[in-house]
Design a protein around this motif. Structure first.
Motif, PDB file in Angstrom:
ATOM      1  N   GLU A  48       0.866  -1.177   0.000  1.00  0.00           N
ATOM      2  CA  GLU A  48       0.000   0.000   0.000  1.00  0.00           C
ATOM      3  C   GLU A  48       0.907   1.233   0.000  1.00  0.00           C
ATOM      4  OE1 GLU A  48      -1.615   1.756   3.339  1.00  0.00           O
ATOM      5  OE2 GLU A  48       0.483   1.876   3.865  1.00  0.00           O
ATOM      6  N   TYR A 108      -5.871   3.382  11.259  1.00  0.00           N
ATOM      7  CA  TYR A 108      -7.003   4.316  11.204  1.00  0.00           C
ATOM      8  C   TYR A 108      -7.528   4.730  12.571  1.00  0.00           C
ATOM      9  CZ  TYR A 108      -7.360   3.113   6.261  1.00  0.00           C
ATOM     10  OH  TYR A 108      -7.105   2.929   4.929  1.00  0.00           O
ATOM     11  N   LEU A 116     -14.418  -0.589  -4.366  1.00  0.00           N
ATOM     12  CA  LEU A 116     -13.526  -0.033  -5.378  1.00  0.00           C
ATOM     13  C   LEU A 116     -12.356   0.650  -4.689  1.00  0.00           C
ATOM     14  CD1 LEU A 116     -16.168   1.651  -7.698  1.00  0.00           C
ATOM     15  CD2 LEU A 116     -14.843  -0.379  -8.230  1.00  0.00           C
TER      16      LEU A 116
HETATM   17  P1  HAM Z   1      -7.110  -0.983   0.917  1.00  0.00           P
HETATM   18  O1  HAM Z   1      -8.564  -1.044   1.275  1.00  0.00           O
HETATM   19  O2  HAM Z   1      -6.253  -2.077   1.382  1.00  0.00           O
HETATM   20  O3  HAM Z   1      -6.598   0.408   1.435  1.00  0.00           O
HETATM   21  O4  HAM Z   1      -6.982  -0.894  -0.665  1.00  0.00           O
HETATM   22  C1  HAM Z   1      -7.686   0.076  -1.396  1.00  0.00           C
HETATM   23  C2  HAM Z   1      -8.231  -0.533  -2.688  1.00  0.00           C
HETATM   24  O5  HAM Z   1      -7.191  -1.172  -3.412  1.00  0.00           O
HETATM   25  C3  HAM Z   1      -9.255  -1.634  -2.481  1.00  0.00           C
HETATM   26  O6  HAM Z   1     -10.529  -1.105  -2.236  1.00  0.00           O
HETATM   27  C4  HAM Z   1      -9.190  -2.361  -3.804  1.00  0.00           C
HETATM   28  O7  HAM Z   1      -9.962  -1.717  -4.790  1.00  0.00           O
HETATM   29  C5  HAM Z   1      -7.728  -2.231  -4.172  1.00  0.00           C
HETATM   30  N1  HAM Z   1      -7.061  -3.497  -3.869  1.00  0.00           N
HETATM   31  C6  HAM Z   1      -6.591  -3.924  -2.691  1.00  0.00           C
HETATM   32  N2  HAM Z   1      -6.049  -5.148  -2.802  1.00  0.00           N
HETATM   33  C7  HAM Z   1      -6.186  -5.500  -4.104  1.00  0.00           C
HETATM   34  C8  HAM Z   1      -5.835  -6.659  -4.876  1.00  0.00           C
HETATM   35  N3  HAM Z   1      -5.201  -7.687  -4.328  1.00  0.00           N
HETATM   36  N4  HAM Z   1      -6.143  -6.660  -6.198  1.00  0.00           N
HETATM   37  C9  HAM Z   1      -6.766  -5.615  -6.764  1.00  0.00           C
HETATM   38  N5  HAM Z   1      -7.121  -4.510  -6.093  1.00  0.00           N
HETATM   39  C10 HAM Z   1      -6.846  -4.457  -4.776  1.00  0.00           C
HETATM   40  C11 HAM Z   1      -5.313   0.846   1.313  1.00  0.00           C
HETATM   41  O8  HAM Z   1      -4.496   0.356   0.571  1.00  0.00           O
HETATM   42  C12 HAM Z   1      -5.050   2.117   2.108  1.00  0.00           C
HETATM   43  N6  HAM Z   1      -3.628   2.469   1.949  1.00  0.00           N
HETATM   44  C13 HAM Z   1      -5.953   3.228   1.622  1.00  0.00           C
HETATM   45  C14 HAM Z   1      -5.696   4.532   2.308  1.00  0.00           C
HETATM   46  C15 HAM Z   1      -5.028   5.579   1.800  1.00  0.00           C
HETATM   47  N7  HAM Z   1      -6.058   4.829   3.536  1.00  0.00           N
HETATM   48  C16 HAM Z   1      -5.646   6.064   3.829  1.00  0.00           C
HETATM   49  N8  HAM Z   1      -5.003   6.519   2.780  1.00  0.00           N
END
Ligand code: HAM
Length: 466
Positions: free
Chosen positions: A107, A287, A308
């Motif tokens: 991330e 968080y 999403l």
């Molecule tokens: P996260 O919910 O782990 O949050 O990922 C955000 C989005 O990345 C997910 O809703 C999904 O659409 C996409 N995603 C995650 N894993 C995969 C995967 N294996 N394949 C395809 N798409 C994926 C974060 O990453 C946090 N860093 C968000 C954030 C930013 N919070 C605060 N700032």
């Protein structure tokens, strides 16, 4: 037969035999599981998505920050959390030849926070608004919409705890989807402070313990390790248990409650579609207070929906990484593969970058001259397509028709000798012969008159590894 002749014969026979042998099949390497090639056909969607995100980032005055895809693995263990799925099961980690323990980033938020501290961004006018898009890696179980390498666009705001920031991020997120032509709805919750969350966890664990017989094995494990994730389980039995579970909003402290109310008021004001989801907790440890996720408003083919994107506030993250105490932050990330899939499934019509004209040539001399003419057009900002590999005029004109260009310029032996060139209007089929030196100028005028200019915004030529 003399010995020499005999030897020769045997040699020939052996060679023949070797030739007859079936050719050994060379195995083509396969893609690794969970990885994808993004083919040319898909690129217009990616270009559309990237340029939309870039445009919105600019209009909200976010600046781009690009961090490496490899970081010290400790960065993610400390921030995302040791007990989370991402760190515990999904992180690509290895030791470099120099003995550093590194991870491919799962991330971006942790890297942004590190960079904010490393580069003394605290001394810049606050809040600092940053964004990026690029690849991430999680060794997750591959399935539709879940890959081991995927892309996110990611927005973060450091240095303000005002509820308007949370709301503005959701407005921005909503604007991106609006511009893309996708209807989305936000799910919102508040998870309070680490202290109130601790108190809530005790209550939650007690409740789930009393229902232990009804929950799945994975949830039994979560009960020990990461109780908040109990609320995320998609198993039917677990969802029934969840329906009666205590809700985190009832444990909020006064400040968090007020903060959340204000966020919601801003959202109401600006009419961002949202629903409250008291079970939303998110899967990363950093968080506090507001958390949110974004979903398609329409069911996609009845499949169980995945988010999403998601995000929230992380007021303790900077401090956790050794930055100044009390530096707040808030942000979100969206999975770009999921957005592209939605654009395709919902058949959203996207701008396609078409060539303005087609260049057809006949014979070697014309082809040679063609290279130079092609370059002249390119420098004039006119997008030319060609088929230097094709000889017959008919097949070149067929291709020009397929590409739906307004004009084709044709150069044959005679034109090379006369220093002329033919312009063919592809709609009417009429042709005119003009002075070759004036061709760029004349076509520039013609294209401007018909308004047949490229409709796709400029391609994103930056270092997106997607
Ligand atoms: P996260 O919910 O782990 O949050 O990922 C955000 C989005 O990345 C997910 O809703 C999904 O659409 C996409 N995603 C995650 N894993 C995969 C995967 N294996 N394949 C395809 N798409 C994926 C974060 O990453 C946090 N860093 C968000 C954030 C930013 N919070 C605060 N700032």
């Amino acid at each position: 037969m003399p010995k020499k002749a005999e030897d020769k014969k045997t040699k020939e026979e052996t060679e023949d035999k070797q030739e007859e042998k079936p050719k050994k099949r060379i195995k083509t390497p396969e893609l690794l599981r969970g990885f994808r090639d993004l083919l040319p056909e898909e690129q217009p969607y990616w270009d559309f998505l990237r340029s939309t995100v870039r445009g919105i980032a600019d209009s909200y005055s976010f600046q781009r920050l690009v961090t490496p895809v490899i970081e010290d693995k400790d960065l993610f263990i400390r921030t995302v959390g040791k007990q989370t799925d991402i760190v515990e099961k999904e992180m690509y980690q290895f030791e470099t030849p120099g003995g550093e323990k590194v991870a491919l980033r799962p991330e971006m938020t942790a890297s942004f926070a590190r960079a904010y501290i490393n580069h003394g961004m605290l001394d810049r006018p606050q809040p600092v608004k940053l964004w990026d898009m690029g690849p991430l890696f999680r060794h997750d179980r591959p399935q539709a919409g879940r890959y081991r390498q995927f892309n996110q666009f990611n927005f973060e705001v450091f240095g303000s705890e005002e509820p308007i920031i949370d709301a503005q991020l959701m407005v921005l997120l909503h604007s991106i989807f609006k511009e893309l032509g996708l209807d989305v709805v936000m799910q919102v919750n508040s998870i309070g402070t680490p202290q109130t969350r601790q108190e809530y966890k005790v209550e939650l664990v007690a409740y789930y313990r009393s229902n232990r017989a009804r929950i799945c094995d994975e949830c039994k494990r979560r009960l020990q390790k990461n109780p908040l994730r109990l609320l995320d389980c998609k198993e039917e039995g677990c969802q029934e248990v969840r329906a009666e579970a205590p809700m985190i909003v009832d444990w909020l402290d006064e400040d968090s409650k007020n903060h959340f109310m204000q966020v919601l008021e801003f959202l109401d004001e600006i009419e961002v579609p949202y629903v409250l989801n008291p079970h939303l907790v998110r899967g990363l440890d950093y968080y506090n207070r507001t958390v949110f996720e974004v979903y398609l408003a329409k069911e996609d083919n009845g499949r169980s929906q995945s988010a999403l994107g998601g995000g929230g506030r992380y007021d303790g993250l900077i401090e956790l990484l050794g930055g100044r105490e009390g530096t707040p932050g808030c942000g979100f990330a969206v999975g770009m593969e999921r957005v592209v899939a939605a654009l395709r499934e919902q058949e959203v019509s996207i701008p396609v970058r078409r060539p303005d004209i087609f260049f057809a040539q006949l014979g070697d001399a014309a082809r040679r001259r063609g290279l130079k003419i092609f370059e002249d057009f390119r420098q004039a900002g006119i997008h030319v397509s060609e088929a230097f590999g094709k000889g017959a005029l008919k097949s070149q004109l067929d291709l020009a028709n397929k590409l739906e260009v307004a004009y084709t310029i044709i150069l044959g032996q005679k034109e090379v000798l006369d220093d002329t060139i033919i312009i063919r209007d592809m709609d009417s089929g009429s042709q005119e012969i003009i002075d070759a030196k004036k061709v760029v100028e004349i076509l520039k005028k013609k294209l401007a008159e018909t308004g047949d200019k490229p409709i796709m915004p400029p391609l994103d030529t930056e270092t997106d590894l997607s």
